[in-house]
Scaffold this motif. Structure first.
Motif, PDB file in Angstrom:
ATOM      1  N   ARG A  17       9.669   3.609  -2.408  1.00  0.00           N
ATOM      2  CA  ARG A  17       8.731   4.363  -3.246  1.00  0.00           C
ATOM      3  C   ARG A  17       9.518   4.935  -4.420  1.00  0.00           C
ATOM      4  O   ARG A  17       9.900   6.111  -4.435  1.00  0.00           O
ATOM      5  N   VAL A  18       9.793   4.085  -5.404  1.00  0.00           N
ATOM      6  CA  VAL A  18      10.565   4.511  -6.568  1.00  0.00           C
ATOM      7  C   VAL A  18       9.779   4.156  -7.819  1.00  0.00           C
ATOM      8  O   VAL A  18       9.753   2.999  -8.251  1.00  0.00           O
ATOM      9  N   GLY A  38       0.790  -1.228   0.000  1.00  0.00           N
ATOM     10  CA  GLY A  38       0.000   0.000   0.000  1.00  0.00           C
ATOM     11  C   GLY A  38       0.817   1.270   0.000  1.00  0.00           C
ATOM     12  O   GLY A  38       0.662   2.137  -0.855  1.00  0.00           O
ATOM     13  N   ILE A  39       1.670   1.423   0.999  1.00  0.00           N
ATOM     14  CA  ILE A  39       2.538   2.594   1.164  1.00  0.00           C
ATOM     15  C   ILE A  39       3.945   2.055   1.421  1.00  0.00           C
ATOM     16  O   ILE A  39       4.102   1.004   2.034  1.00  0.00           O
ATOM     17  N   ARG A  40       4.963   2.807   0.954  1.00  0.00           N
ATOM     18  CA  ARG A  40       6.312   2.231   0.935  1.00  0.00           C
ATOM     19  C   ARG A  40       6.225   0.861   0.239  1.00  0.00           C
ATOM     20  O   ARG A  40       6.800  -0.139   0.651  1.00  0.00           O
ATOM     21  N   LEU A  90       5.518   0.901 -14.105  1.00  0.00           N
ATOM     22  CA  LEU A  90       4.197   1.404 -13.745  1.00  0.00           C
ATOM     23  C   LEU A  90       4.327   2.707 -12.962  1.00  0.00           C
ATOM     24  O   LEU A  90       5.084   2.780 -11.995  1.00  0.00           O
ATOM     25  N   ARG A  91       3.558   3.710 -13.361  1.00  0.00           N
ATOM     26  CA  ARG A  91       3.594   5.009 -12.683  1.00  0.00           C
ATOM     27  C   ARG A  91       2.622   4.985 -11.487  1.00  0.00           C
ATOM     28  O   ARG A  91       1.590   5.645 -11.483  1.00  0.00           O
ATOM     29  N   TRP A  92       3.004   4.230 -10.465  1.00  0.00           N
ATOM     30  CA  TRP A  92       2.116   4.044  -9.305  1.00  0.00           C
ATOM     31  C   TRP A  92       2.940   3.737  -8.069  1.00  0.00           C
ATOM     32  O   TRP A  92       3.794   2.862  -8.083  1.00  0.00           O
ATOM     33  N   SER A  93       2.656   4.456  -6.981  1.00  0.00           N
ATOM     34  CA  SER A  93       3.409   4.301  -5.735  1.00  0.00           C
ATOM     35  C   SER A  93       2.769   3.330  -4.764  1.00  0.00           C
ATOM     36  O   SER A  93       3.341   3.036  -3.716  1.00  0.00           O
ATOM     37  N   GLY A  94       1.581   2.835  -5.086  1.00  0.00           N
ATOM     38  CA  GLY A  94       0.885   1.936  -4.180  1.00  0.00           C
ATOM     39  C   GLY A  94       1.065   0.477  -4.539  1.00  0.00           C
ATOM     40  O   GLY A  94       1.965   0.104  -5.299  1.00  0.00           O
ATOM     41  N   SER A  95       0.190  -0.356  -3.997  1.00  0.00           N
ATOM     42  CA  SER A  95       0.239  -1.791  -4.302  1.00  0.00           C
ATOM     43  C   SER A  95       0.001  -1.996  -5.797  1.00  0.00           C
ATOM     44  O   SER A  95      -0.849  -1.342  -6.400  1.00  0.00           O
ATOM     45  N   PHE A  96       0.739  -2.924  -6.382  1.00  0.00           N
ATOM     46  CA  PHE A  96       0.611  -3.172  -7.813  1.00  0.00           C
ATOM     47  C   PHE A  96       0.578  -4.668  -8.071  1.00  0.00           C
ATOM     48  O   PHE A  96       0.941  -5.484  -7.216  1.00  0.00           O
ATOM     49  N   GLN A  97       0.164  -5.021  -9.287  1.00  0.00           N
ATOM     50  CA  GLN A  97       0.195  -6.422  -9.693  1.00  0.00           C
ATOM     51  C   GLN A  97       0.555  -6.507 -11.173  1.00  0.00           C
ATOM     52  O   GLN A  97      -0.033  -5.829 -12.007  1.00  0.00           O
TER      53      GLN A  97
END
Length: 722
Positions: free
Chosen positions: A521-522, A206-208, A237-244
């Motif tokens: 968070r990269v 979610g975060i970090r 992916l241009r997203w700092s949260g949870s991804f899949q």
């Protein structure tokens, strides 16, 4: 540009002819970005099929028969699709199936070299639409793909899955490289051959969210990825949260690439008339290996995705390793003096400058959330201490962690309901802290207030390190309605981007480093608001070589902060040489260093500012010898006019790599080779030192390498003779 448009028009005309001849085809069209092309077909069933994704030079013929549903570009769940769906929704009447039909597309030029295509799809039975956006950056063979979902049903539509994109690739073999790890071993390369079935790479934090894996990958077609040859797709992916990321190799050996936000626990209730937007996935394509793919990412980022790409990043001194939270004004002035003596351009005051009374920030258990300067440590305030740095011709920066709070703080005592947690559960702390709930408007206002009240009254603060030291373990919000609890994972990060955007626009002259307990968070969602990032708390040069090597596949060197420390107790020369390959800084107690060590660091700072920084900031990266394949790691940066280059050699193990072939030089120019970053009185061991070679010789025959013992390192500068 005119030639590209002519070629596109010709291809569209050719495809129109093919479509007219084929009874299964309503429409054929392509979206092309340099060497990367998407070929689409609208079938007689009105569905949008993808016929090709990859080499723009490869001709794609429409099929003699109707394509199977496995070739649908954005497959929806529940009406005949057998593979992993990209879109899954429950309609207001309870229908769990979705059908998407093509209704049209349009393409427009946004700026020279950038054009955008929007493809519109609609469910024939419901007022439910999906628009697919494909932005093309022609110079870098880059596509940025995302979609929006809207509806006009009488109630809420529940979105269960919402991939940003789901293209299909066809090859004999698929080799996937991920960039995984954990705290202090980030961005570790792991490559595997994909077999039939679904391979998932994800984050559920979610975060970090990128602590264990960054949201980027490389896909090599028909063999393992090579640096300078072979077909590769590189994606981020241009997203700092949870991804899949789901890699679905079907029964016909086709590979679908489903990328986007992680749907786990994130179902979204979309109101009538609302719009749900996915984050964008970036793709670039190269026929010349992953080296060229990386350079395309770097060029794209420098032009489109990082703040003030043209500005040099300052050489900074951070106090964390020298003081942790234990300092006062006199101690900081001593450190300012040390910064001035070695030539550092900025002093970064890290954690510990805030909190008062029983909540004084003397350790990581107290004070987070109470952002008034410590009267005990800084009795004259931030403006005074910043001016003391400026008196010594050293800039001043500060550490912030606006998203977090310690239970041992005034803020927590006043607003315990502001944290992210679950009811009826014992709160789980991470690094003795909780996360403030950014979906809550009061928290959004509070976090902006932290930034504004720290920077606006103190205009001499010209740098911020934005940290974030824990992830979500109890995803609950006392602000969100019970039915909308699953919105937290998504809405938090969009609120975070709004805060970051406000910060970047509100303080355009304040440089900023992104940090999250290292590189948690990269991504290019957050990096749009920052100048650089902190790759890892592991500053042991031996560990940093592989960490920085990993990040170099997607991020340019001017974004990768690299500091000289004594972690690992390695040779100071190696620590310096590794830091010289990134956004150079220092993180040690200079007043406790020996006179010889201070002189060595001062020489390195001078060398970096005068000769190396222009190449690191603006040169093109060539990875020459991989630390995953050799006891040596070697890389170089070459100026865009090919007049200069800097080459790094790092011996990670005992053993010798006899010759290193350079890359990116002008074959016809003559280059003088000079070893730099040598201790006083030490002669170069490189046979090429002081000699002149053609670019062709250096690229075909290489440089003879004398290094063979672990921890040895060298830096060479090449200058073309006019």
């Amino acid at each position: 540009m005119k030639n590209i448009l002519t070629t596109c028009l010709f291809l569209c005309l050719l495809l129109t002819v093919h479509a007219a001849d084929n009874p299964n085809v309503k429409k054929l069209f392509t979206v092309t970005s340099g060497e990367l092309k998407l070929t689409f077909m609208v079938g007689m069933d009105n569905r949008l099929y993808q016929l090709g994704f990859g080499d723009a030079a490869r001709e794609v013929e429409p099929p003699a028969k109707m394509p199977s549903r496995e070739w649908e570009f954005l497959p929806p769940y529940g009406n005949g699709v057998l593979t992993e769906p990209a879109i899954q929704a429950t309609h207001v009447d309870g229908n769990t199936s979705t059908e998407l039909h093509y209704t049209g597309h349009r393409t427009e030029a946004l700026t020279p070299g950038i054009e955008q295509t929007v493809i519109s799809l609609k469910d024939p039975a419901y007022p439910f639409t999906v628009d697919i956006y494909i932005k093309c950056y022609t110079d870098n063979s880059m596509m940025e793909i995302w979609n929006t979902v809207t509806h006009n049903e009488k109630g809420k539509v529940i979105l269960h899955r919402f991939a940003s994109a789901a293209p299909v690739v066809k090859a004999k073999e698929y080799w996937l490289t991920q960039f995984s790890g954990n705290y202090k071993r980030e961005a570790t390369l792991n490559e595997e051959r994909l077999s039939e079935g679904v391979k998932i790479l994800d984050s559920k934090l979610g975060i970090r969210a990128h602590q264990m894996r960054i949201p980027s990958f490389i896909l090599s077609l028909n063999g393992p990825a090579k640096e300078n040859e072979g077909e590769v797709l590189a994606a981020s992916l241009r997203w700092s949260g949870s991804f899949q990321f789901a890699f679905d190799v079907d029964w016909n050996k086709n590979l679908r690439l489903l990328t986007g936000m992680n749907p786990l626990g994130s179902q979204y209730n979309l109101e009538r008339g609302g719009t749900f937007t996915t984050p964008a996935i970036l793709y670039t394509y190269s026929k010349r290996g992953k080296g060229e793919a990386s350079r395309r990412f770097h060029r794209w980022a420098m032009a489109n995705a990082i703040r003030d790409a043209e500005k040099d990043r300052p050489v900074l001194l951070n106090n964390w390793e020298a003081t942790h939270c234990d300092f006062d004004e006199d101690r900081l002035k001593q450190l300012f003096d040390g910064a001035r003596q070695v030539g550092a351009e900025l002093f970064l005051l890290d954690d510990g400058w805030f909190g008062n009374g029983s909540y004084s920030r003397d350790d990581d258990k107290h004070g987070l959330g109470d952002w008034d300067p410590s009267i005990k440590k800084l009795p004259k305030g931030l403006s005074y201490i910043a001016k003391e740095a400026l008196k010594r011709k050293v800039g001043f920066g500060i550490w912030l962690e606006p998203e977090m709070v310690n239970p041992q703080s005034e803020l927590y005592q006043k607003h315990p309901d502001w944290i992210i947690t679950q009811p009826k559960r014992e709160p789980i702390l991470g690094r003795h802290q909780e996360i403030l709930d950014l979906t809550r408007p009061e928290v959004q206002a509070f976090e902006w207030d932290i930034i504004d009240k720290t920077l606006r009254p103190n205009p001499d603060i010209t740098y911020v390190k934005w940290d974030c030291n824990r992830y979500i373990t109890q995803p609950g919000s006392s602000y969100l309605q019970p039915a909308d609890q699953s919105h937290l994972w998504i809405d938090y990060n969009w609120a975070l981007y709004r805060l970051m955007d406000r910060f970047a626009k509100g303080f355009p002259n304040v440089m900023a480093m992104l940090c999250a307990g290292g590189s948690g968070r990269v991504d290019y969602g957050a990096m749009s608001y920052f100048h650089s990032f902190w790759p890892s708390d592991n500053t042991d040069p031996l560990g940093r070589i592989k960490i920085q090597w990993g990040f170099s596949h997607f991020f340019p060197a001017n974004t990768i902060s690299a500091h000289v420390t004594r972690m690992g107790k390695r040779h100071l020369k190696m620590a310096i040489d590794v830091a010289l390959s990134g956004a150079f800084g220092i993180d040690l107690a200079l007043d406790k260093a020996t006179a010889e060590e201070r002189a060595q660091i001062a020489d390195a700072v001078k060398l970096y500012k005068e000769r190396i920084r222009p190449l690191v900031m603006h040169g093109e990266l060539y990875r020459l010898v991989s630390p995953y394949e050799s006891p040596l790691a070697s890389l170089s940066y070459v100026s865009t006019d090919k007049q200069k280059a800097v080459v790094y050699f790092y011996q990670t193990k005992d053993g010798n790599e006899p010759r290193v072939m350079l890359g990116g030089l002008d074959a016809h120019k003559k280059y003088r080779v000079e070893e730099v970053s040598l201790a006083k009185g030490v002669a170069s061991r490189f046979p090429a030192n002081g000699k002149v070679f053609t670019g062709a010789e250096l690229m075909e025959k290489g440089l003879e390498n004398p290094l063979n013992t672990q921890f040895e390192s060298a830096v060479l500068i090449l200058v073309a003779n006019n």
